[in-house]
Design an enzyme around this catalytic site. Structure first.
Site, short mmCIF file in Angstrom:
data_model
loop_
_atom_site.label_atom_id
_atom_site.label_comp_id
_atom_site.label_asym_id
_atom_site.label_seq_id
_atom_site.Cartn_x
_atom_site.Cartn_y
_atom_site.Cartn_z
N ARG A 99 0.83 -1.22 0.00
CA ARG A 99 0.00 0.00 0.00
C ARG A 99 0.85 1.26 0.00
O ARG A 99 0.43 2.29 -0.47
CB ARG A 99 -0.88 0.05 1.26
CG ARG A 99 -2.05 -0.89 1.25
CD ARG A 99 -2.72 -0.93 2.63
NE ARG A 99 -3.40 0.30 2.99
CZ ARG A 99 -3.84 0.57 4.22
NH1 ARG A 99 -3.66 -0.31 5.20
NH2 ARG A 99 -4.46 1.70 4.48
N TYR A 100 2.00 1.20 0.62
CA TYR A 100 2.86 2.38 0.75
C TYR A 100 4.16 2.11 -0.01
O TYR A 100 4.63 0.97 -0.05
CB TYR A 100 3.20 2.64 2.22
CG TYR A 100 1.99 2.69 3.12
CD1 TYR A 100 1.17 3.81 3.13
CD2 TYR A 100 1.67 1.62 3.96
CE1 TYR A 100 0.06 3.87 3.96
CE2 TYR A 100 0.56 1.67 4.79
CZ TYR A 100 -0.24 2.80 4.79
OH TYR A 100 -1.34 2.85 5.61
N ARG A 103 7.19 0.39 2.22
CA ARG A 103 7.06 -0.83 3.01
C ARG A 103 5.93 -1.70 2.48
O ARG A 103 5.02 -1.20 1.80
CB ARG A 103 6.82 -0.51 4.50
CG ARG A 103 5.58 0.32 4.77
CD ARG A 103 5.67 0.97 6.15
NE ARG A 103 4.47 1.71 6.51
CZ ARG A 103 4.23 2.95 6.13
NH1 ARG A 103 5.08 3.58 5.36
NH2 ARG A 103 3.12 3.56 6.51
N CYS A 112 -4.07 -18.69 13.28
CA CYS A 112 -3.73 -18.00 14.53
C CYS A 112 -3.97 -18.95 15.70
O CYS A 112 -4.77 -19.88 15.59
CB CYS A 112 -4.64 -16.79 14.73
SG CYS A 112 -4.41 -15.55 13.47
N CYS A 116 -9.37 -14.09 17.12
CA CYS A 116 -9.97 -12.95 17.82
C CYS A 116 -11.22 -12.55 17.06
O CYS A 116 -11.16 -12.31 15.85
CB CYS A 116 -9.00 -11.78 17.86
SG CYS A 116 -7.33 -12.28 18.31
N CYS A 119 -11.18 -9.54 14.68
CA CYS A 119 -10.07 -9.51 13.72
C CYS A 119 -10.47 -8.83 12.40
O CYS A 119 -11.53 -9.09 11.86
CB CYS A 119 -9.62 -10.93 13.43
SG CYS A 119 -8.29 -11.01 12.23
N ARG A 121 -8.93 -9.36 9.67
CA ARG A 121 -8.67 -10.30 8.56
C ARG A 121 -9.42 -11.61 8.78
O ARG A 121 -8.97 -12.67 8.34
CB ARG A 121 -7.17 -10.57 8.41
CG ARG A 121 -6.38 -9.34 8.07
CD ARG A 121 -5.06 -9.62 7.37
NE ARG A 121 -4.40 -8.36 7.09
CZ ARG A 121 -3.31 -7.90 7.72
NH1 ARG A 121 -2.70 -8.65 8.62
NH2 ARG A 121 -2.80 -6.72 7.43
N ASP A 280 -11.85 -1.36 12.55
CA ASP A 280 -12.24 -1.22 11.14
C ASP A 280 -13.67 -1.72 10.91
O ASP A 280 -14.14 -2.62 11.62
CB ASP A 280 -11.30 -2.06 10.26
CG ASP A 280 -9.88 -1.52 10.27
OD1 ASP A 280 -9.72 -0.30 10.39
OD2 ASP A 280 -8.94 -2.34 10.18
N ASP A 317 -7.54 3.60 10.31
CA ASP A 317 -6.89 3.10 9.09
C ASP A 317 -7.86 3.25 7.92
O ASP A 317 -9.04 2.91 8.04
CB ASP A 317 -6.51 1.62 9.29
CG ASP A 317 -5.27 1.25 8.50
OD1 ASP A 317 -4.77 2.11 7.74
OD2 ASP A 317 -4.80 0.10 8.65
N LYS A 324 -3.08 5.80 7.56
CA LYS A 324 -3.59 5.95 8.93
C LYS A 324 -3.80 7.42 9.24
O LYS A 324 -2.87 8.21 9.15
CB LYS A 324 -2.63 5.32 9.92
CG LYS A 324 -2.50 3.83 9.72
CD LYS A 324 -1.49 3.19 10.61
CE LYS A 324 -1.33 1.73 10.27
NZ LYS A 324 -0.75 1.50 8.93
S1 SF4 Z 1 -6.25 -10.18 15.39
FE1 SF4 Z 1 -6.66 -11.60 13.69
S2 SF4 Z 1 -4.65 -11.99 12.79
FE2 SF4 Z 1 -4.31 -11.11 14.82
S3 SF4 Z 1 -4.10 -12.88 16.19
FE3 SF4 Z 1 -6.22 -12.25 16.25
S4 SF4 Z 1 -7.23 -13.53 14.72
FE4 SF4 Z 1 -5.06 -13.60 14.31
#
Ligand code: SF4
Length: 351
Positions: A99-100, A103, A112, A116, A119, A121, A280, A317, A324
């Site tokens: 994106r940048y 980096r 994972c 979470c 999350c 993603r 997000d 973001d 950001k």
């Molecule tokens: S926030 Fe998403 S990518 Fe990060 S540890 Fe938790 S589940 Fe995994």
């Protein structure tokens, strides 16, 4: 107890089904029926370690909220998107987000230790990546090598510490061998959800790839335990700076006292609070999204009361190259407009 301290045992024994979750909750599995469609869309994974930190019977427990499936994940009332930052559109090669100019971010796995629920993603949890891991990582290295503007590579996921250690070592080494790559960064929640993964051997390997920075995600002070503190200490002792990127989460940390306690706790274990992210607009996370104004009020109070060393940057973001956007409290602006600097002089000073 030996097994408890073994990260592979922790990983193998994650709670992945409602049956196991019901056992942990000590309630009939039928009572979790509303969660079944949730985990079909967004799978369940909790390490025994992380489970041991929470009160499974308390629906308001801030750690439980982060890892237990919730039927609200399937109500998309606020119109969340699966990929609000448009990451898929900015992939130079599969898994490499660019994106940048200076980096890029390598998604080396979608897996994972704990999934979470907030999350950004979570779209990736069920994805099966085509081809072998080594080939995908090599394609990322090739893109980095032919793009001289890239000076920093963030190795992330999912959790990059879950790919085989030898492969991670090779990948970091291959990136480091690119002449214009100056800095590497790891993004991993392992110190929080699977701290035993931060072994002395892993730290010795990471040490060889310095300058390397490590970003993790503590969201609540109760996640700072002797185990997680020791994991961060092992990284720090290896010369790897550890920073924290929290997410502002409704019902988890969206009040001043909770955020202050988290930031104080991070300072105590020498982990630098780096970012506080506005959650997000990801599909399946509506119920976690606090108002931006709530975050601003918390930051305002933090600015006035706690040490600058503890202060993260509160950011939103945005997709594409907008990046950001800092979200700053505005309370002093009217005084600035009046040209009245005395009120600044009377304000508590940041030390
Ligand atoms: S926030 Fe998403 S990518 Fe990060 S540890 Fe938790 S589940 Fe995994």
């Amino acid at each position: 107890m030996t097994d408890w301290c073994d990260w592979k045992w922790q990983f193998r024994n994650r709670i992945r089904s409602l049956e196991k979750l019901a056992l942990a909750l000590e309630r009939p599995v039928a009572s979790l029926a509303p969660c079944r469609p949730v985990i079909r869309s967004y799978p369940l994974a909790i390490t025994p370690y992380y489970l041991s930190l929470l009160d499974p019977a308390d629906e308001k427990d801030p750690l439980r909220r982060q890892c237990f499936p919730d039927p609200r994940e399937l109500s998309f009332s606020l119109g969340g998107m699966t990929d609000p930052l448009g990451e898929e559109r900015t992939m130079a090669v599969p898994g490499l987000i660019h994106r940048y100019p200076d980096r890029c971010l390598a998604i080396v796995t979608g897996d994972c230790a704990v999934y979470c629920r907030h999350c950004n993603r979570k779209r990736m949890w069920r994805e099966k990546k085509p081809g072998g891991v080594r080939e995908r990582l090599q394609a990322m290295v090739d893109h980095v090598a032919r793009t001289p503007s890239i000076r920093e590579v963030i190795v992330s996921g999912g959790d990059p510490l879950l790919i085989p250690e030898r492969m991670l070592d090779w990948f970091l080494g291959a990136l480091q061998a690119v002449p214009h790559v100056e800095v590497l960064r790891i993004g991993s929640r392992a110190p929080v959800t699977l701290p035993m993964r931060i072994t002395p051997e892993l730290c010795a390997m990471l040490k060889r790839h310095r300058p390397l920075w490590f970003n993790t995600q503590f969201n609540h002070v109760r996640e700072i335990t002797p185990e997680s503190a020791a994991a961060c200490e092992r990284l720090l002792t290896a010369g790897i700076p550890v920073s924290n990127q929290s997410v502002l989460l409704k019902g988890v940390n969206d009040d001043y006292e909770t955020m202050r306690d988290l930031l104080y706790g991070l300072e105590r274990i020498s982990v630098r609070p780096y970012y506080l992210f506005q959650c997000d607009p990801v599909r399946g996370t509506d119920h976690f999204r606090a108002e931006i104004w709530t975050g601003m009020e918390i930051m305002e109070k933090l600015w006035r009361t706690i040490s600058g060393l503890c202060l993260p940057r509160y950011v939103l973001d945005c997709p594409g190259d907008r990046g950001k956007i800092p979200l700053q409290p505005f309370s002093l602006l009217p005084e600035r407009r009046d040209g009245n600097i005395h009120s600044f002089e009377k304000s508590p000073q940041m030390d």
